[in-house]
Design an enzyme around this catalytic site. Structure first.
Site, short mmCIF file in Angstrom:
data_model
loop_
_atom_site.label_atom_id
_atom_site.label_comp_id
_atom_site.label_asym_id
_atom_site.label_seq_id
_atom_site.Cartn_x
_atom_site.Cartn_y
_atom_site.Cartn_z
N LYS A 73 66.46 57.76 32.74
CA LYS A 73 65.39 56.82 33.08
C LYS A 73 64.91 57.00 34.53
CE LYS A 73 67.12 52.75 33.28
NZ LYS A 73 67.10 52.16 34.62
N ARG B 22 66.77 43.23 33.40
CA ARG B 22 68.13 43.38 32.87
C ARG B 22 68.52 42.29 31.89
NH1 ARG B 22 71.91 46.31 36.73
NH2 ARG B 22 70.55 47.86 37.64
N ARG C 292 77.96 64.92 35.13
CA ARG C 292 76.87 65.29 36.01
C ARG C 292 77.40 65.65 37.39
NH1 ARG C 292 73.27 59.89 36.96
NH2 ARG C 292 74.89 58.59 37.84
N ARG D 4 80.36 63.73 40.75
CA ARG D 4 80.24 62.51 41.56
C ARG D 4 81.55 61.73 41.62
NH1 ARG D 4 74.74 59.83 41.44
NH2 ARG D 4 75.93 57.93 41.23
N ARG E 157 80.21 50.35 33.76
CA ARG E 157 78.74 50.37 33.86
C ARG E 157 78.10 50.35 32.47
NH1 ARG E 157 76.45 55.18 36.84
NH2 ARG E 157 74.45 54.17 36.56
#
Ligand SMILES: [Zn+2]
Length: 225
Positions: free
Chosen positions: A20, A98, A138, A170, A181
């Protein structure tokens, strides 16, 4: 090139890992739209000596551990959206909404401004499991911070395409953080919001499990249809 038929208010929905944010950046570049970021708006308020003292106080309260009041976010976001639309520039909202309650607040604002016809919601649909796999894989450049999303194509890349720096996975992309998350901002959060917009007839769904270029192309097709 003019894109006069494109909706002026683009709301992107998507769970973490859906791409996104990448799509938001691409749309900002392609159409010269303004990315409405609540984080940026709060930082701007913080550094503006002329700002409303009441808003400043709410921000100070927030810094001492209180949650940001929705009313403050709405006030800042709505003012910025109005300013951009008055300048005849479109806006991208990414991550601003949200909950259904927040979606309704934005809807009321758009209605009041008589811009409901300009709203398009794109849900970059991805399931939690695929998102989890992507997020744990990632990479980020240790020099410039550039993020390389997980894809088959990127799997073997070890150096940054922008600066040649070394890529690492990361630090915050550890299992527990990602699980949390996805628990909070995953399908469970997005589904009712998407359903809300679907009922309003403004929702378009894009398959976020495909590679970035394909998703990118589909988003453009949806926008320019
Ligand atoms: Zn780099």
């Amino acid at each position: 090139m003019q894109h006069k038929d494109i909706k002026k208010i683009i709301i992107l929905l998507g769970i973490p890992g859906s791409g996104k944010g990448t799509q938001a950046r691409k749309l900002v570049e392609r159409y010269n739209y303004t990315h409405i970021s609540t984080g940026d708006l709060l930082r701007a308020l913080d550094s503006d000596p002329e700002a409303d003292p009441v808003d400043k106080q709410m921000l100070e309260d927030m810094k001492t551990g209180h949650l940001v009041a929705d009313t403050l976010i709405y006030k800042l976001a709505f003012a910025e959206i109005k300013k951009q639309l008055d300048d005849n520039r479109g806006v991208i909202l990414d991550g601003a909404i949200r909950s259904v309650e927040q979606a309704k607040a934005y809807h009321d604002f758009f209605e009041k401004e008589d811009v409901l016809d300009d709203v398009l919601v794109i849900d970059i649909k991805l399931d939690n499991e695929t998102a989890y796999r992507r997020l744990t894989k990632r990479k980020i450049c240790s020099d410039c911070g550039h993020i390389i999303p997980f894809s088959q194509k990127n799997e073997d890349i070890m150096t940054c395409e922008k600066c040649g720096g070394v890529l690492t996975v990361r630090e915050d992309d550890n299992d527990e953080t990602i699980k949390l998350r996805l628990e909070e901002q995953g399908e469970k959060m997005i589904a009712p919001i998407a359903a809300y917009y679907d009922a309003l007839g403004v929702l378009q769904t894009v398959d976020g499990s495909l590679d970035i270029e394909t998703v990118d192309g589909t988003v453009i097709d949806v926008l320019e249809a």
